[in-house]
Motif scaffolding. Sequence first.
Motif, PDB file in Angstrom:
ATOM      1  N   GLU A 135      30.930  32.357 -11.009  1.00 38.54           N
ATOM      2  CA  GLU A 135      29.851  31.460 -10.409  1.00 38.54           C
ATOM      3  C   GLU A 135      29.832  31.568  -8.708  1.00 38.54           C
ATOM      4  O   GLU A 135      28.458  31.654  -8.209  1.00 38.54           O
ATOM      5  N   LYS A 136      30.935  32.022  -8.289  1.00 37.43           N
ATOM      6  CA  LYS A 136      30.909  31.995  -6.958  1.00 37.43           C
ATOM      7  C   LYS A 136      30.480  33.629  -6.450  1.00 37.43           C
ATOM      8  O   LYS A 136      29.984  33.659  -5.229  1.00 37.43           O
ATOM      9  N   ILE A 137      30.646  34.554  -7.327  1.00 34.08           N
ATOM     10  CA  ILE A 137      29.830  35.785  -7.115  1.00 34.08           C
ATOM     11  C   ILE A 137      28.351  35.504  -6.988  1.00 34.08           C
ATOM     12  O   ILE A 137      27.791  36.072  -6.171  1.00 34.08           O
ATOM     13  N   GLY A 138      28.021  34.998  -8.017  1.00 31.44           N
ATOM     14  CA  GLY A 138      26.458  34.787  -8.035  1.00 31.44           C
ATOM     15  C   GLY A 138      25.705  35.902  -8.708  1.00 31.44           C
ATOM     16  O   GLY A 138      25.855  36.731  -8.323  1.00 31.44           O
ATOM     17  N   GLY A 139      24.462  35.495  -9.347  1.00 28.10           N
ATOM     18  CA  GLY A 139      23.665  36.078  -9.925  1.00 28.10           C
ATOM     19  C   GLY A 139      24.053  37.287 -10.852  1.00 28.10           C
ATOM     20  O   GLY A 139      23.362  38.195 -11.266  1.00 28.10           O
ATOM     21  N   VAL A 140      25.343  36.948 -11.415  1.00 31.77           N
ATOM     22  CA  VAL A 140      25.789  37.724 -12.391  1.00 31.77           C
ATOM     23  C   VAL A 140      24.864  37.609 -13.834  1.00 31.77           C
ATOM     24  O   VAL A 140      24.858  36.626 -14.223  1.00 31.77           O
ATOM     25  N   ASP A 141      24.355  38.886 -14.600  1.00 30.35           N
ATOM     26  CA  ASP A 141      23.914  38.685 -15.886  1.00 30.35           C
ATOM     27  C   ASP A 141      24.726  38.974 -16.690  1.00 30.35           C
ATOM     28  O   ASP A 141      24.368  38.540 -17.998  1.00 30.35           O
ATOM     29  N   LEU A 142      25.803  39.860 -16.384  1.00 29.69           N
ATOM     30  CA  LEU A 142      26.681  40.202 -17.693  1.00 29.69           C
ATOM     31  C   LEU A 142      28.177  40.523 -17.358  1.00 29.69           C
ATOM     32  O   LEU A 142      28.339  40.800 -16.184  1.00 29.69           O
TER      33      LEU A 142
END
Lengths: 301, 254
Positions: B107-114
Amino acid sequence: MKFKNVWVVTDDASSVAELASGAAALGENTTLVYAGTRDGAVGASKAYWAGDLKSESFINYIPVIVELIKENRPELVLAGNSTNSRLAASFIAAANGTAVLSDASSLEIVDGAAVAKRMVYGGAAFKTDKCRTATAVAVLSAGAFEPAELQPVPEIVDLTAGKGGVTFKEKAVKEGKAINLSIAKKVIAVGRGIPDGEYLKNIDELASILDCAVGCTRPVAEEDHWMPKETYIGVSGVMMKPDFYIGIGISGQVQHTVGISSSKTIIAINKDKNAPIFEQCDYGIVGDLTKIVPGLIEKLK
Amino acid sequence: MKIAVCYKAVPFDESISVNKDRTLNFSEVTWEVGKFDLNAVEAAVNLAAQSEGSAVALTVNGEIVSNSKLKKGILSRGPAEMFGVQDESLASADSFVIASAIKAAVEKIGGVDLVLCGEGSGDIYAQQVGNMVGALMGWTTLNAVCGIEYADGALKVRRNVNDGVEVLDVSLPAVISVTPDINTPRVPTMKDILGAGKKPATVWSLADVGGAAEAAQEIESVLAPEQMDRKRIIIEGESEDAINELAGYIKKSL
């Protein structure tokens, strides 16, 4: 002390008897969630059937199963060690704020808590974990409980798939009958010391003379593809409690030998006299297996 | 697609020794990236290229998170960036705590799809963390995936189940754990290794990602198995006498 309510979750009909026997040993009342062949459910007062999985993925049943378990709040959920059962166990655990006691080779109740033992570090050790939460979830490894005589389930409820985020397209069903090495009492295992996949003909001949099942080490199945994946013995593969084991062309890495370490007799055939398997066998022969195997076939048939 | 691939540094099995009281001795251990994780990294890097996206590596553990050799090792295999959550409590935490920390980091990394994971960690091998990350995030979650195809923003996978291989369309976001036979991990070149040192690496504390989840399990013991006494009768050579002797032992033991 026993738990009041234990649920069994598995998509693999062949594991129902063992799991339900474990549930009966640990709890007073068993509820079963299963899939595959609808007939033949045993060992529970009530069962929920997640279809035959011919045109649907078990993944889409998992949210439905999680809801059922949240409503019923059993103290223990036992899952099989198949792909789908393991995934269901994770979801059930997450919904109950707990971790899965994974691949438990033994599971007992100590002071009201589930305590499980599992192999770690490639077989170098056993780790014992105690569950601290109100609902415990365990994936049992094959052989954790002996299957007992069980009664048919009086009431079976058909489940309807929910939404697990996948759309079933097709399934290539495995040919041939399922191999269940974990219950074999006599076994011959082969390692990469055999010349090639063709050589398995000779091993099969010896195995049929001695009435043994045939297994292998992980590289034989996963790297050389000489034997099916269900037949490799050891960490992440089949764990066995055989009476009789012959290792042919197997060096005896701990990752393999933990799978057979409780065998009554261990016999080793290997050309390298420094192979670790000779440290832990009852009888060993140091020599060329392509001469020894035919010699044994000749003597023993 | 933006892909986060999880990995865990584990002690090399053969560098662990056993003390007299059957406890394990880690004083001489060497560390490596878990071997099952390498397949997930390879899959992540390939999918990132196919989808014109990116792959970042993520690990949660004790102080080994900051080990520069392992950081370089993972980045030399293709991920563009490395993220870690470091706390000593994570070195022996249960899969619920680990998965909660991974969820917070994703969540902190953000924008993760997979999120991609290997079949299991190289040390404990509970095969739970990937599944549990997906369950906690409420994302589509699959284990035992032996093939992934990317086309037009969608994923189609092949997945090993106990009676065969199923083919599924997967809706994103998703968490997928892959099998060891999905690919052959690359061997980094000298150029990859040199380039890895220049890639960004960020290490967070547990507080940075919102704290730890409450442990669900207690470790009671970690002990080497008791050895059974074996006869260790060894015959040398493949002469007729030797084979006769072995055949005798086999008959006796059956």
